[in-house]
Design a protein around this motif. Structure first.
Motif, PDB file in Angstrom:
ATOM      1  N   LEU A   1     -82.650  -1.403 -26.621  1.00  0.00           N
ATOM      2  CA  LEU A   1     -82.801  -2.044 -25.517  1.00  0.00           C
ATOM      3  C   LEU A   1     -81.128  -2.107 -24.998  1.00  0.00           C
TER       4      LEU A   1
ATOM      5  N   ILE B   1     -82.039  -2.283 -20.891  1.00  0.00           N
ATOM      6  CA  ILE B   1     -83.177  -3.147 -20.524  1.00  0.00           C
ATOM      7  C   ILE B   1     -82.793  -4.566 -20.973  1.00  0.00           C
ATOM      8  N   ARG B   2     -82.942  -5.624 -20.223  1.00  0.00           N
ATOM      9  CA  ARG B   2     -82.765  -6.850 -20.326  1.00  0.00           C
ATOM     10  C   ARG B   2     -84.096  -7.599 -20.583  1.00  0.00           C
ATOM     11  N   PRO B   3     -84.322  -7.857 -21.693  1.00  0.00           N
ATOM     12  CA  PRO B   3     -85.739  -8.673 -21.820  1.00  0.00           C
ATOM     13  C   PRO B   3     -85.944 -10.124 -21.745  1.00  0.00           C
TER      14      PRO B   3
ATOM     15  N   GLU C   1     -91.831  -7.535 -21.345  1.00  0.00           N
ATOM     16  CA  GLU C   1     -91.324  -8.156 -19.902  1.00  0.00           C
ATOM     17  C   GLU C   1     -89.785  -8.147 -19.963  1.00  0.00           C
ATOM     18  N   ARG C   2     -89.496  -7.582 -18.584  1.00  0.00           N
ATOM     19  CA  ARG C   2     -87.847  -7.213 -18.565  1.00  0.00           C
ATOM     20  C   ARG C   2     -87.161  -7.881 -17.238  1.00  0.00           C
ATOM     21  N   ARG C   3     -86.036  -8.049 -17.205  1.00  0.00           N
ATOM     22  CA  ARG C   3     -85.321  -8.680 -16.098  1.00  0.00           C
ATOM     23  C   ARG C   3     -85.394  -7.367 -14.921  1.00  0.00           C
TER      24      ARG C   3
ATOM     25  N   THR D   1     -91.688  -5.207 -13.776  1.00  0.00           N
ATOM     26  CA  THR D   1     -90.941  -6.222 -14.792  1.00  0.00           C
ATOM     27  C   THR D   1     -91.478  -6.049 -16.047  1.00  0.00           C
ATOM     28  N   LYS D   2     -92.124  -4.957 -16.420  1.00  0.00           N
ATOM     29  CA  LYS D   2     -92.718  -4.686 -17.709  1.00  0.00           C
ATOM     30  C   LYS D   2     -92.494  -3.203 -18.273  1.00  0.00           C
TER      31      LYS D   2
END
Length: 452
Positions: free
Chosen positions: A80, A85-87, A115-117, A11-12
């Protein structure tokens, strides 16, 4: 623009973004225009200074600094979007390379760690059936509400006997530490058995009559000595018992719009049934979310989880530093469940291709403002000026995605299909809303108004 992505954790991620000169030049030009509005240079009107003169007189470094401040957030968002990428948190950005002059061919380069979803694959909703407990009420449910209504019309009558549970005692309190009074209160009305004040107070008062006093050891829950042990002296000034009205037609007429007790009971039963149906809808929502998460591994970002845990802990104890191990565990588990649900709801909103309209966001924020007794316009302006509009749009998207997802599955109770349309709305109503672009456009206007 060249973008490389390195996964540091599930998640990062670390994004390295290298920007071609033709992509960075518009930000440099805009920076020169903004600086030209703020400086006075002999021979030129304010705001009409050529870019080359700005570079010469003010310095290219200042221009590049303005351009980086304005351009990096925009370029980061584009990166993103391109990499899907979904932060879930704010990024840590490190600008590593910047051109030193207008002719320097060095490319703008920055690194963003965020950190991402996590990517999750939700199950197919087509044909999904979910069992929900039956919405049931009993005579006890009706009687409890009737008793609560009687209490609203009850009166307190002085009694000449020892206090017992349910009585109201008028008391004086004096808390002492090492023989010195540190806090005292007089004429406090307290209901025995309510456990709304000091631990041990209920037990101390039980059996005392007016004029009697006692003492017990307790932990202070407020004030300068919060959390410290103290000797609590308590004196009973009076004892009163609650006298409730008789359950008859006369009471029904006084407490409601009905003429008879039977009519009042029938109305209370209908109210209980509506509440039971609402609870059933909540059970359906929880069962739906649980069904979506069956068999899924959903990692939660560590930093986001730590922040959420700290927020939950604030709701459990006044001093987080003195939280018990049990409180810390409860806060962590609540935060992790909340974040997992959010991740699933965000993925569901994408799966259902949810669109968020300007009206959706406005209504959402207005409803929150009303709950807190605030002026909706002022509240919405505050949300916009604080940069929180994006979070509001996201919350609305989650809510609409949840409703759309629940409309796509079948809920049953004891083998019979449930009709939850009263709580879920219809697809036709959802399709009447405007697009998310409309909400974004409104946000841009609101931003301008706030700036002015």
């Amino acid at each position: 623009m060249k973008i490389s992505v390195r996964n540091l954790e599930p998640t990062k991620v670390k994004l390295t973004v290298t920007v071609d000169p033709e992509e960075f030049d518009p930000y440099l030009d805009q920076a020169r225009k903004e600086i030209a509005k703020q400086v006075n240079i002999p021979g030129f009107r304010k705001g009409h200074v050529p870019g080359a003169i700005i570079d010469q007189r003010i310095g290219f470094a200042a221009v590049a600094g303005e351009a980086v401040n304005a351009g990096v957030p925009d370029l980061y968002s584009k990166a993103l979007e391109e990499k899907k990428i979904r932060p879930m948190a704010q990024p840590e950005i490190d600008v590593q390379e910047v051109p030193e002059s207008a002719k320097d061919e060095t490319k703008l380069k920055f690194v963003a760690t965020v950190e991402r979803r996590p990517d999750i694959e939700l199950p197919d909703l087509a044909g999904m059936e979910i069992d929900v407990p039956k919405a049931e009420i009993s005579d006890d449910d009706v009687n409890k509400r009737l008793d609560a209504l009687r209490q609203r019309f009850g009166t307190l009558v002085g009694v000449d006997r020892p206090a017992t549970k349910g009585d109201f005692a008028n008391i004086d309190l004096d808390a002492q530490i090492d023989g010195e009074s540190v806090d005292s209160q007089e004429g406090v009305s307290y209901e025995l058995g309510s456990a709304t004040m000091l631990d041990g107070l209920d037990e101390a008062l039980e059996g005392l009559s007016a004029g009697e006093e006692t003492s017990f050891e307790g932990t202070l829950e407020a004030g300068d000595h919060q959390g410290e042990k103290a000797m609590i002296k308590v004196k009973v000034n009076s004892v009163k018992a609650e006298e409730l009205p008789d359950l008859d037609d006369e009471f029904a007429q006084e407490a409601s719009e009905y003429d008879t007790l039977d009519e009042l009971k029938a109305d209370i039963r209908k109210s209980c049934e509506r509440d039971a149906e609402a609870r059933q809808a909540t059970d359906a929502r929880d069962a739906f979310l649980a069904k979506l998460q069956e068999g899924l591994e959903i990692p939660v970002p560590k930093g986001v989880k730590a922040d959420a845990t700290a927020e939950h802990l604030k709701g459990l104890t006044a001093d987080s530093d003195k939280a018990t191990a049990e409180q810390k565990k409860e806060a962590e588990e609540s935060a992790e469940k909340e974040l997992r649900d959010q991740i699933v709801l965000d993925a569901l909103a994408e799966k259902m291709e949810v669109q968020v309209s300007q009206a959706d966001v406005t209504n959402f924020l207005a409803s929150i403002a009303q709950q807190y007794g605030m002026d909706p316009s002022q509240f919405i302006n505050a949300i916009v000026s604080n940069g929180q509009l994006g979070s509001a749009v996201q919350e609305v998207g989650r809510s609409k995605g949840l409703l759309a997802g629940m409309r796509a599955v079948t809920f049953k109770s004891e083998g019979k299909e449930l009709d939850l349309s009263a709580f879920l709305g219809s697809e036709e109503e959802a399709e009447e809303s405007e697009s998310v672009e409309a909400a974004s456009a409104a946000a841009a206007v609101a931003d301008e108004l706030s700036a002015e």
